[in-house]
Scaffold this active site. Sequence first.
Site, PDB file in Angstrom:
ATOM      1  N   ARG A  90      -3.184   2.121   8.404  1.00  0.00           N
ATOM      2  CA  ARG A  90      -2.109   1.324   9.002  1.00  0.00           C
ATOM      3  C   ARG A  90      -1.150   2.266   9.714  1.00  0.00           C
ATOM      4  O   ARG A  90      -0.686   3.261   9.149  1.00  0.00           O
ATOM      5  CB  ARG A  90      -1.353   0.554   7.921  1.00  0.00           C
ATOM      6  N   HIS A 179       4.758  -5.336  11.300  1.00  0.00           N
ATOM      7  CA  HIS A 179       4.128  -6.198  10.291  1.00  0.00           C
ATOM      8  C   HIS A 179       3.022  -7.076  10.869  1.00  0.00           C
ATOM      9  O   HIS A 179       2.628  -8.074  10.275  1.00  0.00           O
ATOM     10  CB  HIS A 179       5.177  -7.073   9.568  1.00  0.00           C
ATOM     11  N   ARG A 240      17.680  -0.348   5.794  1.00  0.00           N
ATOM     12  CA  ARG A 240      17.938  -0.441   7.231  1.00  0.00           C
ATOM     13  C   ARG A 240      18.994  -1.507   7.513  1.00  0.00           C
ATOM     14  O   ARG A 240      19.068  -2.524   6.839  1.00  0.00           O
ATOM     15  CB  ARG A 240      16.659  -0.797   7.998  1.00  0.00           C
ATOM     16  N   GLU A 379      -3.012  -6.660   3.909  1.00  0.00           N
ATOM     17  CA  GLU A 379      -3.166  -5.808   5.088  1.00  0.00           C
ATOM     18  C   GLU A 379      -4.418  -4.954   5.015  1.00  0.00           C
ATOM     19  O   GLU A 379      -5.082  -4.705   6.035  1.00  0.00           O
ATOM     20  CB  GLU A 379      -1.924  -4.917   5.235  1.00  0.00           C
TER      21      GLU A 379
END
Length: 394
Positions: A90, A179, A240, A379
């Site tokens: 990824r 994502h 964040r 994922e």
Amino acid sequence: MKKVLAINSGSSSFKYKLFSLPDEKVIAKGMADRVGLDNASFEIKLADGSKHVEKTDIADQEAAVNLLLKFLKEFKVVSDLNEIVGVGHRVVNGGEYFKDSTIITKENLSHIYELEDYAPLHNPAEGRGIEAFMNVLPDVPQVAVFDTTYHQSLDPVHYLYSLPYEYHEKYGIRKYGAHGTSIRYTAPRAAEMMGQDLKDLKLIICHLGSGASVTAVKDGKSFDTSMGFSPIAGITMATRTGDIDPSVVQHLMHVEHKSIDEMIHIMNNKSGLLGISGISPDMRDVRESNTDRAKLARKIFINRIVRYVGAYIAEMGGVDTIVFTAGIGEHDVGVRQAVMDAFRYLDVIPDEEANGKNGENFITKPNSKVKAMVIPTNEELIIERDVVRLTHIN
């Protein structure tokens, strides 16, 4: 039996799953943790449910890769490393270079490093992870699967910033999102659960983890998404800021005498739930705290999700289903309940009993006009499938 590794590298860790082919069964999974730091460890979970953890020094990503291969042989997951026919990684941001997943060469590996500013917490670590596997398994194809490629379908209305257009033309300044690998799994699964064609549905997918984003899916494609040029934009996250007035950054640079790089570091690493609560970037810690700041951090996190979900409902002209996924999305009952409650005016009717359970499930009542559901993301399965697709192994 042929096997494919799916890897998700962090700055001091990597998670992995090993799939057998063609049945796509997970035969081992786990992680290397605190790579290059004190108190490092390596974990492997086997298909029989057993788990093994070793506390050991792990100097760098290559040492972690060697440890993984050693464990796979030691626990007889593979009898020969030649059984591993592909490794998928990824990678968060592919910029303008990568419109699809790709087999990695030394040349395009350099592009992943070049995109550091686009995903400073991710691309460098993911590049090092790929490089480590290329060194240890030089004859095995390495495939990069980019989160950003899913969002190539965005219209310029949604991906362009209101800056001089030449910056987009010269430097590729635009919204890239993230994502996408998660959404490539959850969106079709949502359609399957609804018993409808994905192209006929309007979905809003809330990927709520340490990194968090909200994505609108319409006509089977990404329609709009909350993360921007980098993953710092959008909703409040673990560390964040999410969206912020850039004048705040300029002002703080002046009064705190900080460089832009220092401010970006603060916005990436010291803000969000951690910055507001002063306690932790982990929502579980924030939720369990009774301090006013912790409660405020949780309210802000929920508010920003509601803000984006509401905007995307307006942009798409409605919504059929709201999907919750990733760590917070899959496990935080209160966050899901609060988001559903915000849309009761659209006839979202929460099923509190169903919402109280974990796992894949509808969490609204059958008569709810707008459905909500929890779908644990996968994922790694998408990564494995891209490896098979690009390398033609089966």
